[in-house]
Write a protein that holds these residues in place. Structure first.
Motif, short mmCIF file in Angstrom:
data_model
loop_
_atom_site.label_atom_id
_atom_site.label_comp_id
_atom_site.label_asym_id
_atom_site.label_seq_id
_atom_site.Cartn_x
_atom_site.Cartn_y
_atom_site.Cartn_z
N LEU A 157 95.31 56.30 4.30
CA LEU A 157 95.80 55.84 5.43
C LEU A 157 96.78 56.38 6.00
CD1 LEU A 157 95.63 51.70 4.44
CD2 LEU A 157 93.81 53.18 5.81
N ASP B 74 94.03 51.64 14.60
CA ASP B 74 93.76 53.14 14.88
C ASP B 74 93.13 53.70 13.65
OD1 ASP B 74 94.84 53.00 17.15
OD2 ASP B 74 97.13 53.40 16.64
N ASN B 75 93.51 53.01 12.27
CA ASN B 75 93.09 53.67 10.96
C ASN B 75 91.74 53.35 11.05
OD1 ASN B 75 94.86 54.64 8.68
ND2 ASN B 75 95.97 53.24 10.03
N TYR C 58 89.34 55.52 13.41
CA TYR C 58 89.41 57.14 13.00
C TYR C 58 88.15 57.55 12.57
CZ TYR C 58 91.58 61.38 10.88
OH TYR C 58 91.82 62.73 10.51
N ASP D 137 102.11 55.82 5.89
CA ASP D 137 101.20 56.64 5.34
C ASP D 137 100.68 56.15 3.81
OD1 ASP D 137 103.37 57.29 4.13
OD2 ASP D 137 103.47 59.50 4.47
N GLY E 296 100.06 52.63 3.38
CA GLY E 296 99.74 51.65 3.60
C GLY E 296 100.54 50.31 3.08
N LYS F 225 93.45 47.73 1.46
CA LYS F 225 93.53 49.29 2.00
C LYS F 225 92.05 49.62 1.94
CE LYS F 225 96.88 50.91 -0.72
NZ LYS F 225 97.84 51.82 -0.94
N THR G 12 89.31 51.20 4.75
CA THR G 12 88.61 52.53 4.97
C THR G 12 87.16 52.51 4.51
OG1 THR G 12 88.60 52.37 2.23
CG2 THR G 12 90.50 53.74 3.05
N ARG H 230 86.19 51.77 8.27
CA ARG H 230 86.35 53.11 8.84
C ARG H 230 84.97 53.78 8.82
NH1 ARG H 230 90.46 56.83 6.29
NH2 ARG H 230 92.06 55.55 7.38
#
Length: 645
Positions: free
Chosen positions: A485, A492-493, A496, A533, A535, A543, A547, A550
């Protein structure tokens, strides 16, 4: 420069000072107009500065002539006064013969004032021109370093993963930050001054030969000595500065590793060992820096001694020339100023040697990074890539084929040999096997993180080596075991993962599909919660959910899950498995799994050992076969039972 085994330790050899210096200078080629303008302004600035002492020497002659002239009676001529003194055998005839005075006339204040005003005007104009030259120099330097930073950033994106596999991240970061900053600082402190010094040396030498060729030759006696001192000290300092920046990279690498893994350092009680390692790296940097600075620091006192030796010689010979009437006092005064003026830039150039050597050492490290072997070139507008572009993601079906694929990280250690596999569109393929079997390597090859040693991989019949990497990866969604992250909001993550601009609704839909929406809304700022950075503020499982969301938002045609559920609890894992089943519908999926219970429903299970597929089939068929998969499954079942007991 082809990468070799020594690429990871570039500064163990002596620095190629000459070659790196030329290459660093060549970086200014795009700024040649600015540099030319700087030289165009700098030359008259130095010329005016050099002319100043000669003008002040004339003022000195006017003052001295006035003081001498008023000591003699009015009405006599200069020649008569000198002849009378010579006839009487008086001292000072030689000095007066080289002086333009008028008997009975004192100091001409108007003439002296005019000369002084002229000198002030010359120095003021020289200063203004130098200010303009300095501004142009700063512009050229900043633009050049700006461009070099861009080149380094672009280079890092073109380097293969194998480059980073063999180097500490902190050492690479040190090149991209510390070394570039050092180059910028060195150029700012030396470039303009160095050019100004060289012009000054040329201009002063011209004036010295104009005033007195003999004194100029006397002054130049010490120049070869200065050159010998500079060469000897510089030669010793070059490898020491290279070692200094190498030690800096190692120290930064250690600090970056310890900071990134500080929780593990504390968990295993390795604080003392980490501190000792830091002390060793710090001590190595101290020794390297001390030796480099001490050796290069000898330059200035040695050059100062040579400068004083030059001053003594000029003063003695100049005094004799004044006594003989060959030179005026003002000319000798100007010459002594020029002697100092030429010694000063020589000393400056010598004292800048340590900074220049340090900057070139950093430049060499940057050039080694820029010269590192890159990823294989992207294909041009070949038929395969053209067909892929024409079809686009909407037309991509997701058929994947491995045809006699071979790969090895080291040329003498094969990992995957002659592996063949065909995956139909929409199939879910699970890959299992012991650690080091090549499971993750297989999906990395599909992503073109590494290039094949032999064979080929095709997607919808198109060789992926003929596809641009960006287009290939745009159609593949990947979730790794190690979450990453960046500093920013959760929204935003998640966003991405999409190359296009996405709406908040799409972000929330992806989070709901990954079963992350519920815990995100419990946070104080929801989707606008700021993460660092690492998380911080969310758990490892949360986390991983981010992802996975994402990956969902990218709408991939091919899905790659590399131990994607290893950090979540059993309930969350079950939810993710349902979401994965929905996401995988109509998509080709590759699932690297450790817990075999998570891949029972896969269409095909591949069992890998030593880089080869030893078994493949469904869960039931592989269990019935009683082979490698059955042994793995039984071992995991026994572990679960033992844990329950």
């Amino acid at each position: 420069m082809a990468r070799s085994a020594a690429a990871g330790r570039p500064n163990q050899r002596s620095m190629n000072f000459k070659g790196s210096s030329k290459r660093l200078i060549a970086q200014f080629k795009p700024e040649r107009v600015t540099v030319f303008a700087m030289l165009l302004v700098g030359v008259p600035s130095v010329a005016l500065s050099v002319l100043g002492p000669k003008i002040l020497g004339e003022a000195t002659d006017l003052i001295f002539a006035g003081l001498v002239g008023r000591q003699f009676p009015d009405g006599a001529t200069r020649e008569q006064v000198i002849a009378d003194m010579r006839a009487k055998g008086e001292d000072g005839v030689g000095v007066l013969s080289g002086m333009d005075f008028t008997p009975g006339k004192g100091i001409d204040s108007g003439a002296v004032g005019s000369v002084v005003l002229l000198a002030l005007g010359v120095f003021l104009l020289a200063g203004l021109l130098m200010a303009v030259a300095t501004r142009l120099s700063n512009r050229a330097i900043n633009q050049t370093v700006f461009r070099m930073r861009g080149e380094v950033q672009a280079k890092l994106s073109r380097l293969p993963l194998s480059y980073f596999d063999t180097r500490q991240r902190g050492e690479v970061l040190s090149r991209a930050t510390n070394d570039l900053d050092n180059i910028n600082q060195v150029l700012q402190q030396t470039m303009g001054q160095l050019i100004n010094s060289l012009f000054t040396i040329v201009g002063v030498l011209g004036m010295m030969f104009w005033i007195s060729p003999l004194l100029a030759l006397v002054a130049l006696i010490t120049v070869p000595l200065s050159a010998v001192v500079a060469m000897r000290v510089g030669k010793r300092s070059q490898p020491l500065f290279a070692q200094q920046w190498k030690s800096t990279g190692k120290l930064n690498g250690h600090i970056e590793e310890m900071y990134t893994g500080h929780s593990l350092v504390k968990a295993f009680g390795r604080e003392e060992a980490s501190a000792l390692a830091f002390a060793e790296h710090n001590e190595a940097l101290y020794r390297a820096g001390f030796k480099a600075q001490f050796n290069s620091g000898l330059m200035q006192p040695l050059m100062f001694f040579v400068s004083n030796l030059n001053y003594v010689l000029v003063a003695v010979v100049g005094g004799l020339r004044v006594a003989s009437g060959a030179l005026s006092i003002g000319e000798v005064q100007a010459f002594i100023q020029y002697s100092r003026q030429i010694s000063q830039p020589l000393t400056q150039v010598a004292s800048m040697a340590n900074m220049v050597q340090s900057g070139v050492a950093s430049a060499e490290r940057i050039f080694e990074l820029l010269d590192a072997e890159e990823l294989s070139p992207e294909p041009g507008s070949s038929a395969g890539s053209a067909g892929l572009k024409a079809s686009g993601s909407a037309g991509l079906k997701g058929s994947v084929s491995f045809e006699n694929v071979s790969f090895r990280y080291d040329s003498d250690r094969p990992l995957i040999e002659d592996l063949s596999l065909t995956v139909a569109p929409g199939q879910t393929v699970a890959i299992v096997g012991p650690t080091g079997a090549g499971k993750t390597t297989l999906v990395n090859l599909l992503m073109r993180f590494y290039e094949l040693t032999g064979g080929r991989i095709t997607v919808d019949g198109v060789d992926i080596s003929q596809m641009p990497r960006e287009e290939l990866r745009a159609d593949i969604g990947m979730v790794l075991q190690d979450t990453w992250l960046f500093g920013g909001t959760i929204a935003d993550n998640i966003a991405y993962g999409s190359a296009r601009s996405v709406t908040r609704h799409e972000i929330e839909e992806a989070a709901r599909a990954a079963h992350a929406d519920r815990f995100i809304r419990t946070l104080p700022d929801g989707y606008d919660t700021i993460l660092d950075d690492e998380g911080a503020g969310v758990s490892a499982g949360e986390k991983q959910l981010i992802t996975i969301a994402r990956a969902f938002i990218s709408h991939p045609v091919i899905l790659v899950l590399d131990e994607a559920t290893s950090s979540v609890d059993t309930r969350t894992e079950a939810l993710i498995q349902k979401a994965m089943a929905q996401l995988a519908h109509g998509r080709t999926s590759f699932v690297v799994a450790h817990r075999l219970s998570t891949i029972r429903d896969a269409d095909t299970i591949l069992v890998m050992e030593h880089g080869s597929i030893v078994e493949q089939g469904t869960h039931e068929k592989l269990l019935a076969a009683g082979g490698a998969y059955a042994r793995l499954y039984k071992a995991q079942f026994e572990q679960v039972a033992a844990a329950a007991d």
